[in-house]
Design an enzyme around this catalytic site. Structure first.
Site, mmCIF file in Angstrom:
data_model
loop_
_atom_site.group_PDB
_atom_site.id
_atom_site.type_symbol
_atom_site.label_atom_id
_atom_site.label_comp_id
_atom_site.label_asym_id
_atom_site.label_seq_id
_atom_site.Cartn_x
_atom_site.Cartn_y
_atom_site.Cartn_z
ATOM 1 N N ALA A 145 -0.179 4.541 -6.161
ATOM 2 C CA ALA A 145 -0.106 5.410 -7.335
ATOM 3 C C ALA A 145 -1.441 5.588 -8.047
ATOM 4 O O ALA A 145 -1.743 6.667 -8.553
ATOM 5 C CB ALA A 145 0.941 4.856 -8.300
ATOM 6 N N ARG A 199 0.158 0.366 -8.901
ATOM 7 C CA ARG A 199 -0.056 0.626 -7.472
ATOM 8 C C ARG A 199 1.236 0.988 -6.728
ATOM 9 O O ARG A 199 1.230 1.831 -5.836
ATOM 10 C CB ARG A 199 -0.675 -0.623 -6.837
ATOM 11 C CG ARG A 199 -0.737 -0.661 -5.316
ATOM 12 C CD ARG A 199 -1.234 -2.030 -4.860
ATOM 13 N NE ARG A 199 -1.112 -2.255 -3.431
ATOM 14 C CZ ARG A 199 -2.070 -2.024 -2.533
ATOM 15 N NH1 ARG A 199 -3.228 -1.554 -2.918
ATOM 16 N NH2 ARG A 199 -1.866 -2.273 -1.247
ATOM 17 N N ASN A 212 2.946 0.953 1.339
ATOM 18 C CA ASN A 212 2.209 0.836 2.601
ATOM 19 C C ASN A 212 2.282 -0.579 3.179
ATOM 20 O O ASN A 212 1.433 -1.004 3.953
ATOM 21 C CB ASN A 212 0.753 1.261 2.444
ATOM 22 C CG ASN A 212 0.170 1.768 3.760
ATOM 23 O OD1 ASN A 212 0.881 2.366 4.569
ATOM 24 N ND2 ASN A 212 -1.109 1.522 3.984
ATOM 25 N N ARG A 213 3.328 -1.316 2.783
ATOM 26 C CA ARG A 213 3.732 -2.559 3.457
ATOM 27 C C ARG A 213 5.213 -2.477 3.821
ATOM 28 O O ARG A 213 5.803 -3.459 4.219
ATOM 29 C CB ARG A 213 3.521 -3.785 2.546
ATOM 30 C CG ARG A 213 2.097 -4.029 2.106
ATOM 31 C CD ARG A 213 1.213 -4.480 3.253
ATOM 32 N NE ARG A 213 -0.107 -4.816 2.755
ATOM 33 C CZ ARG A 213 -1.076 -3.932 2.529
ATOM 34 N NH1 ARG A 213 -0.839 -2.645 2.757
ATOM 35 N NH2 ARG A 213 -2.249 -4.308 2.075
ATOM 36 N N HIS A 217 -6.198 7.311 1.207
ATOM 37 C CA HIS A 217 -6.301 6.305 0.143
ATOM 38 C C HIS A 217 -7.669 6.414 -0.548
ATOM 39 O O HIS A 217 -8.497 7.238 -0.223
ATOM 40 C CB HIS A 217 -6.213 4.891 0.729
ATOM 41 C CG HIS A 217 -4.923 4.559 1.379
ATOM 42 N ND1 HIS A 217 -3.961 3.784 0.765
ATOM 43 C CD2 HIS A 217 -4.425 4.870 2.604
ATOM 44 C CE1 HIS A 217 -2.934 3.633 1.577
ATOM 45 N NE2 HIS A 217 -3.188 4.281 2.710
ATOM 46 N N TYR A 232 -8.639 -6.126 5.952
ATOM 47 C CA TYR A 232 -7.750 -7.245 6.224
ATOM 48 C C TYR A 232 -6.623 -6.721 7.097
ATOM 49 O O TYR A 232 -6.251 -5.547 7.011
ATOM 50 C CB TYR A 232 -7.154 -7.794 4.917
ATOM 51 C CG TYR A 232 -6.682 -6.709 3.992
ATOM 52 C CD1 TYR A 232 -5.421 -6.125 4.145
ATOM 53 C CD2 TYR A 232 -7.503 -6.215 2.974
ATOM 54 C CE1 TYR A 232 -4.987 -5.111 3.318
ATOM 55 C CE2 TYR A 232 -7.075 -5.199 2.142
ATOM 56 C CZ TYR A 232 -5.817 -4.654 2.317
ATOM 57 O OH TYR A 232 -5.399 -3.642 1.493
ATOM 58 N N GLU A 290 -10.059 5.878 3.513
ATOM 59 C CA GLU A 290 -10.408 5.338 2.195
ATOM 60 C C GLU A 290 -11.538 6.205 1.658
ATOM 61 O O GLU A 290 -12.661 6.166 2.175
ATOM 62 C CB GLU A 290 -10.841 3.877 2.300
ATOM 63 C CG GLU A 290 -9.767 2.912 2.780
ATOM 64 C CD GLU A 290 -8.750 2.557 1.709
ATOM 65 O OE1 GLU A 290 -8.941 2.972 0.542
ATOM 66 O OE2 GLU A 290 -7.771 1.865 2.030
#
Length: 452
Positions: A170, A228, A250-251, A303, A355, A378
């Site tokens: 968000a 978020r 996004n998980r 993102h 990560y 990104e």
């Protein structure tokens, strides 16, 4: 005198919010596995830590009351750090002033709220009705229509599909703004040959705001600006069973969700993966829609921040068998994005730069839907502003990202635009001895007839 009064009113308006006064953003470098382990434990155990970035370097947003103890902890453990933002409130003030609008209508050079974006999507679909078609994948948790626009060249032919979504997290406002910029370019820029070439080859499905509920919440007031997650209502699984809101969309995808890599089971954290894969309505809606979408060739999940082209896989450091081709097109994006303003991007899987993480959209598209060209972007910058990029950077972000997206999709190869299963079938077909015999026979017959 009128100018002085207006300026005073503006200062009072901006300074009326002091939610983040004295907060800092700190960059920490993990130089050893021991440092990395300590940082991960700190993130898991400490409350009120807002992680802005992870990887070789971590960025933390620290509340003012926590700065002294955190810096002391870093020093005691021999971990080096630097302060990126000395007062987060000043950065938010700068963003707010830069985003001052003269009206409540949509502005491509400003950050628009969801109601303004929705109206612009409806406007574009009406204005360009021969080539812009509104689509709706379902209702969000709070009842919003999760919509986007399909852009074609209007010739009526069904083409391979490029999907682009923004705003899955968000607070990353530059993401929806950049997707809207690219959408508008596809619809209005007749002078750019790359646009007509791309639309001759592909149909584009664009969803500027994936996580609508969360995005709306970030416009509530200053205190919610850095939210978020989604806004689904949950309760903690352990006493005192407090109410908490949202999961990380996004998980939450149905791709190695069960492994829980860099994802949390605690609903109070920013990385909460949800109680099950697809628990978030916005994720479930898009998963269902993409499964039914024919000829999906490329997937782009946009993102901010860090200036990266992220490739599959997210959940492991292993590389896909198609990685050389995936990397080649990613490199095309990185080269093109640098030409206009010198913005430098790195290309590779998240485990190399950030990560590993499970339940991510690009892995779902690659593994479940067999999409080779699956990427996460990104956008700018590299941490000076982070999530709070001033509105005057929307246009350059839109321009450079549009350049790079067009270059990337035009560089994709047809043989990688079918599903992996289709390619495997074709290979098996060509390797069949009976098929090879017939092909050789027909080839010899053709040569004989042309030589006689």
């Amino acid at each position: 005198m009128e100018t002085l009064i207006a300026f005073s009113v503006l200062v009072l308006f901006v300074s009326g919010y002091e939610e983040f006064r004295g907060d800092q953003v700190v960059r920490v470098k993990a130089k050893s596995l021991a440092h990395l382990t300590l940082l991960k434990k700190y993130i898991e155990t400490e409350k009120n830590v807002d992680v802005w970035g992870e990887g070789e370097e971590y960025e933390f947003h620290l509340p003012s009351k926590q700065i002294s103890s955190f810096e002391k902890w870093l020093t005691e453990n021999g971990i080096s750090y630097e302060v990126l933002v000395f007062d987060l409130e000043d950065l938010l003030n700068e963003e707010e002033v830069s985003n001052t609008k003269n009206s409540s209508t949509f502005d491509y050079n400003k950050y628009n709220d969801w109601s303004e974006i929705k109206e612009e999507l409806l406007h574009l679909s009406r204005k360009h009705s021969s080539k812009a078609f509104l689509f709706n994948v379902g209702k969000t948790y709070e009842g919003e229509d999760q919509i986007g626009i399909k852009v074609t060249n209007g010739d009526g032919r069904s083409k391979p599909v490029v999907w682009i979504d923004g705003g899955i997290h968000a607070r990353e406002w530059i993401s929806p703004a950049t997707v809207m910029y690219f959408m508008n370019k596809l619809l209005t820029n007749k002078a750019d040959d790359r646009v007509s070439q791309a639309l001759a080859k592909y149909d584009f499905y664009l969803m500027p705001v994936f996580n609508i509920d969360g995005y709306k919440y970030t416009f509530t007031n200053r205190s919610t600006r850095l939210w978020r997650k989604t806004r689904t209502k949950y309760k903690e699984s352990k006493p005192p069973y407090k109410t908490c809101y949202g999961a990380d969309p996004n998980r939450n995808w149905d791709s190695h969700w069960e492994t829980g890599i860099n994802a949390s089971d605690n609903c109070t954290t920013d990385y909460y993966r949800g109680p099950f894969a697809g628990s978030e309505k916005c994720v479930a809606n898009v998963q269902t829609f993409l499964r039914q979408l024919k000829n999906l060739t490329s997937y782009w999940n946009i993102h901010a921040f860090s200036q990266l082209v992220l490739t599959t896989w997210s959940w492991t450091s292993a590389l896909s068998k198609d990685y050389p081709e995936i990397k080649r097109v990613g490199d095309v994006f990185a080269e093109a994005v640098s030409k206009r303003y010198g913005t430098h991007y790195k290309v590779g899987p998240p485990s190399r730069f950030l990560y590993p993480a499970s339940g991510c959209s690009i892995d779902f598209a690659h593994d479940e839907l067999k999409v080779v060209y699956s990427y996460g972007l990104e956008l700018r910058d590299k941490g000076h502003y982070g999530f709070i990029l001033p509105a005057n950077q929307i246009q350059p972000s839109g321009e450079e990202t549009s350049d790079a997206l067009l270059a990337a999709v035009l560089a994709m190869k047809p043989e990688y635009q079918m599903s992996s299963s289709s390619r495997a079938t074709r290979i098996r077909f060509l390797n069949d001895p009976a098929v090879l015999f017939i092909l050789v026979f027909l080839s010899n017959l053709f040569i004989y007839r042309n030589c006689s």
